[in-house]
Scaffold this motif. Structure first.
Motif, PDB file in Angstrom:
ATOM      1  N   ARG A  88      -9.564  -9.702  -1.370  1.00 32.16           N
ATOM      2  CA  ARG A  88      -9.786  -9.636  -0.014  1.00 32.16           C
ATOM      3  C   ARG A  88     -10.027  -8.582   0.161  1.00 32.16           C
ATOM      4  O   ARG A  88     -10.485  -8.667   1.538  1.00 32.16           O
ATOM      5  N   VAL A  89      -8.960  -8.037  -0.272  1.00 37.26           N
ATOM      6  CA  VAL A  89      -9.358  -6.504  -0.046  1.00 37.26           C
ATOM      7  C   VAL A  89     -10.842  -5.809   0.613  1.00 37.26           C
ATOM      8  O   VAL A  89     -11.174  -5.096   1.238  1.00 37.26           O
ATOM      9  N   ILE A  90     -11.139  -6.756  -1.249  1.00 35.15           N
ATOM     10  CA  ILE A  90     -12.286  -5.882  -1.064  1.00 35.15           C
ATOM     11  C   ILE A  90     -13.323  -6.540  -0.273  1.00 35.15           C
ATOM     12  O   ILE A  90     -14.617  -6.281   0.521  1.00 35.15           O
ATOM     13  N   ALA A  91     -13.447  -7.705   0.006  1.00 35.09           N
ATOM     14  CA  ALA A  91     -14.108  -8.842   1.028  1.00 35.09           C
ATOM     15  C   ALA A  91     -14.354  -8.462   2.502  1.00 35.09           C
ATOM     16  O   ALA A  91     -14.485  -7.689   2.665  1.00 35.09           O
ATOM     17  N   CYS A  92     -13.151  -7.462   2.639  1.00 39.80           N
ATOM     18  CA  CYS A  92     -12.415  -6.448   4.066  1.00 39.80           C
ATOM     19  C   CYS A  92     -13.946  -5.524   4.329  1.00 39.80           C
ATOM     20  O   CYS A  92     -14.802  -5.276   4.947  1.00 39.80           O
ATOM     21  N   ALA A  93     -13.989  -5.126   3.014  1.00 39.29           N
ATOM     22  CA  ALA A  93     -15.055  -3.307   2.991  1.00 39.29           C
ATOM     23  C   ALA A  93     -16.570  -4.039   3.165  1.00 39.29           C
ATOM     24  O   ALA A  93     -17.625  -3.785   3.376  1.00 39.29           O
ATOM     25  N   GLU A  94     -16.999  -5.433   1.949  1.00 42.10           N
ATOM     26  CA  GLU A  94     -18.022  -5.641   1.759  1.00 42.10           C
ATOM     27  C   GLU A  94     -18.547  -6.202   3.485  1.00 42.10           C
ATOM     28  O   GLU A  94     -19.855  -6.186   3.567  1.00 42.10           O
ATOM     29  N   GLY A  95     -17.774  -7.279   4.608  1.00 43.47           N
ATOM     30  CA  GLY A  95     -17.930  -7.249   5.615  1.00 43.47           C
ATOM     31  C   GLY A  95     -18.143  -6.432   6.519  1.00 43.47           C
ATOM     32  O   GLY A  95     -19.006  -5.841   7.229  1.00 43.47           O
ATOM     33  N   GLN A 114     -13.764   0.077  10.575  1.00 44.33           N
ATOM     34  CA  GLN A 114     -14.388  -1.368  10.361  1.00 44.33           C
ATOM     35  C   GLN A 114     -13.198  -1.990   8.831  1.00 44.33           C
ATOM     36  O   GLN A 114     -12.869  -3.295   9.442  1.00 44.33           O
ATOM     37  N   THR A 115     -13.760  -1.355   8.198  1.00 45.08           N
ATOM     38  CA  THR A 115     -12.487  -2.468   6.957  1.00 45.08           C
ATOM     39  C   THR A 115     -11.470  -1.641   7.161  1.00 45.08           C
ATOM     40  O   THR A 115     -10.383  -2.749   7.056  1.00 45.08           O
ATOM     41  N   PHE A 116     -10.726  -0.799   7.688  1.00 48.49           N
ATOM     42  CA  PHE A 116      -9.193  -1.100   8.419  1.00 48.49           C
ATOM     43  C   PHE A 116      -8.656  -2.199   8.954  1.00 48.49           C
ATOM     44  O   PHE A 116      -7.948  -2.533   9.414  1.00 48.49           O
ATOM     45  N   ASN A 117      -9.638  -2.148  10.499  1.00 45.13           N
ATOM     46  CA  ASN A 117      -9.399  -3.240  11.253  1.00 45.13           C
ATOM     47  C   ASN A 117      -9.794  -4.701  10.319  1.00 45.13           C
ATOM     48  O   ASN A 117      -8.712  -5.319  10.506  1.00 45.13           O
ATOM     49  N   ASN A 118     -10.189  -4.598   9.376  1.00 48.24           N
ATOM     50  CA  ASN A 118     -10.672  -6.518   9.074  1.00 48.24           C
ATOM     51  C   ASN A 118      -9.478  -6.375   7.842  1.00 48.24           C
ATOM     52  O   ASN A 118      -8.407  -7.211   7.767  1.00 48.24           O
ATOM     53  N   VAL A 119      -8.893  -4.785   7.265  1.00 47.41           N
ATOM     54  CA  VAL A 119      -7.245  -5.683   6.362  1.00 47.41           C
ATOM     55  C   VAL A 119      -5.975  -5.539   7.398  1.00 47.41           C
ATOM     56  O   VAL A 119      -5.473  -6.140   7.410  1.00 47.41           O
ATOM     57  N   SER A 120      -5.976  -5.400   8.151  1.00 48.73           N
ATOM     58  CA  SER A 120      -5.395  -5.035   9.831  1.00 48.73           C
ATOM     59  C   SER A 120      -4.797  -6.466  10.225  1.00 48.73           C
ATOM     60  O   SER A 120      -3.938  -7.252  10.046  1.00 48.73           O
ATOM     61  N   MET A 121      -6.261  -7.487  10.138  1.00 47.83           N
ATOM     62  CA  MET A 121      -6.453  -8.722  10.399  1.00 47.83           C
ATOM     63  C   MET A 121      -5.651  -9.653   9.519  1.00 47.83           C
ATOM     64  O   MET A 121      -5.109 -10.754   9.241  1.00 47.83           O
ATOM     65  N   LEU A 122      -6.014  -8.367   7.526  1.00 51.41           N
ATOM     66  CA  LEU A 122      -5.419  -9.927   7.234  1.00 51.41           C
ATOM     67  C   LEU A 122      -4.386 -10.140   6.469  1.00 51.41           C
ATOM     68  O   LEU A 122      -3.656 -10.686   6.746  1.00 51.41           O
ATOM     69  N   ARG A 123      -3.705  -8.947   7.092  1.00 56.42           N
ATOM     70  CA  ARG A 123      -1.914  -7.915   7.047  1.00 56.42           C
ATOM     71  C   ARG A 123      -1.327  -9.130   7.782  1.00 56.42           C
ATOM     72  O   ARG A 123      -0.225  -9.280   6.961  1.00 56.42           O
ATOM     73  N   GLN A 124      -1.541  -9.902   8.905  1.00 55.13           N
ATOM     74  CA  GLN A 124      -0.713 -10.914   9.644  1.00 55.13           C
ATOM     75  C   GLN A 124      -1.266 -11.904   8.768  1.00 55.13           C
ATOM     76  O   GLN A 124       0.052 -12.722   9.331  1.00 55.13           O
ATOM     77  N   GLN A 125      -1.725 -11.577   7.854  1.00 55.75           N
ATOM     78  CA  GLN A 125      -1.777 -12.994   7.202  1.00 55.75           C
ATOM     79  C   GLN A 125      -0.713 -13.077   5.310  1.00 55.75           C
ATOM     80  O   GLN A 125      -1.196 -14.567   4.962  1.00 55.75           O
TER      81      GLN A 125
END
Ligand SMILES: [Zn+2]
Ligand SMILES: [Zn+2]
Length: 389
Positions: A254-261, A198-209
């Motif tokens: 933001r990456v840390i927030a991806c992991a926290e989520g 899920q962290t990788f998926n969150n980061v992937s979504m972050l990457r497009q922004q």
């Protein structure tokens, strides 16, 4: 009548064979970061023979050194030498040439010490650039306190006065869940691998922004023990890079927030490991670059355009964030030779490397003379530094 710069240039040329020998000796004895015992000793020995006062092991770093030449009250200028090698491919980053060029600049200045304007010149040996962050330890140890300007020259396949560097920070995540039989009792488990995914998926979504000059790349370092056990622990490591320091730290958050989520979504607990040895982006000093380019022209060397898209990271970026600093690129390899390659390792002991090293030594010595001679240049560099981001 010959000028001070002409005489320094001639002095560097007279030392050409010694400097080349020093470069070849370091190249033939590649030492990894913080293990550069021979290279630092040879450089210290050479600079002592030129009349420098040597301090070994500065800032508590065994293979660092500071060589000092003082002619009176004036600006303090640092010339940096790197000399660490890469694992398995030796001096494929050409740090042997960086070392000899820095030592050559110091020697050229020392040869004319009686005619130098007042000031202090430090040739600083900075270990472990390749991942070890030697310059960060030297900054923390106070080696750059009171320094007005710093410079070094890195090997490349072209002469380029400035190239951007990306900042890089590492961040690690460990998730803890609960093991259970993956078929018999999956509802009893808390899946730590899901948290990583899920962290990788969150980061992937972050990457497009993300801005195009930023990079986030990661790996899974622990993904569970066996498919029939719901993984009770997992781990991942991410690198976050950006050209802008504030943006890099913002992205890291933001990456840390991806992991926290991901931890919250999966019911795992999260341990974040934040590193405090980030390599920072290169802060540009137009004042110092102007002086450098003047000297390039004086030696009849033409500059290639800045490279905008092939960007790496270096701890010289951290130095550029504390004092006005330049890291021009010197041509020591045929056009098109990539660094960290076996071809670059071979080029680092070629006649082209000797030529580039001697020119770079002269350029650093001449730019030091400019700074010692012209207090307004030092002031301009400091004002620009204070005002720039
Ligand atoms: Zn390198
Ligand atoms: Zn390098």
């Amino acid at each position: 009548m010959s000028t001070l710069k002409d005489d320094i240039t001639a002095a560097v040329d007279r030392l050409g064979n010694d400097l080349e020998q020093l470069s070849h000796r370091i190249h033939a004895n590649p030492e990894l970061g913080y293990q550069e015992v021979k290279a630092s000793a040879w450089l210290a020995e050479f600079l002592t023979a030129q009349g420098f006062k040597l301090e070994r092991g500065v800032a508590g770093v065994e293979t660092a050194f500071r060589a000092t030449l003082e002619t009176g009250d004036g600006p303090t200028i640092v010339i940096m030498c790197e000399y660490d090698a890469l694992p398995s491919i030796g001096h494929a980053c050409g740090h042997n040439v960086i070392a000899a060029a820095g030592a050559g600049a110091g020697a050229g200045l020392a040869a004319l010490r009686d005619r130098l304007p007042k000031g202090r010149i430090h040739v600083v040996g900075t270990p472990a650039e390749e991942g070890g962050g030697g310059k960060i330890r030297l900054i923390r140890g106070g080696v750059f306190n009171g320094v007005d300007a710093a410079m070094m020259c890195h090997g490349w396949d072209k002469w380029i006065a400035h190239q951007d560097l990306l900042g890089i920070v590492r961040v690690g995540f460990e998730f803890t869940g609960k093991a259970a039989h993956a078929s018999a009792d999956p509802w009893e488990g808390v899946n730590a691998l899901d948290a990583v995914i899920q962290t990788f998926n969150n980061v992937s979504m972050l990457r497009q922004q993300m801005r195009p000059d930023a990079r986030i790349h990661g790996i899974i370092t622990n993904g569970g023990a066996a498919p029939n056990i719901i993984p009770e622990s997992s781990a991942a490591m991410f690198y976050v890079r950006a050209a802008d320091l504030d943006y890099m730290w913002a992205l890291q958050k933001r990456v840390i927030a991806c992991a926290e989520g991901a931890a919250r979504a999966t019911g795992c607990t999260l341990k974040v490991t934040e590193r405090d040895d980030a390599y920072e982006p290169m802060k540009r000093s137009e004042a110092l670059l102007g002086a450098w380019r003047g000297n390039l022209g004086r030696l009849g060397v033409s500059e290639s355009p800045e490279v905008k898209d092939r960007l790496g990271s270096s701890d010289v970026g951290n130095v550029s964030q504390v004092v006005p600093t330049i890291q021009p690129l010197m041509k020591i390899a045929p056009d098109g030779t990539p660094i960290h390659s076996r071809a670059f390792e071979a080029a680092a002991v070629s006649p082209l490397a000797r030529e580039g090293m001697l020119i770079a030594a002269k350029l650093m010595a001449m730019t030091t003379v400019d700074l010692l001679t012209d207090p307004a240049l030092v002031t301009r560099a400091k004002q620009e530094f204070a005002g720039a981001r």
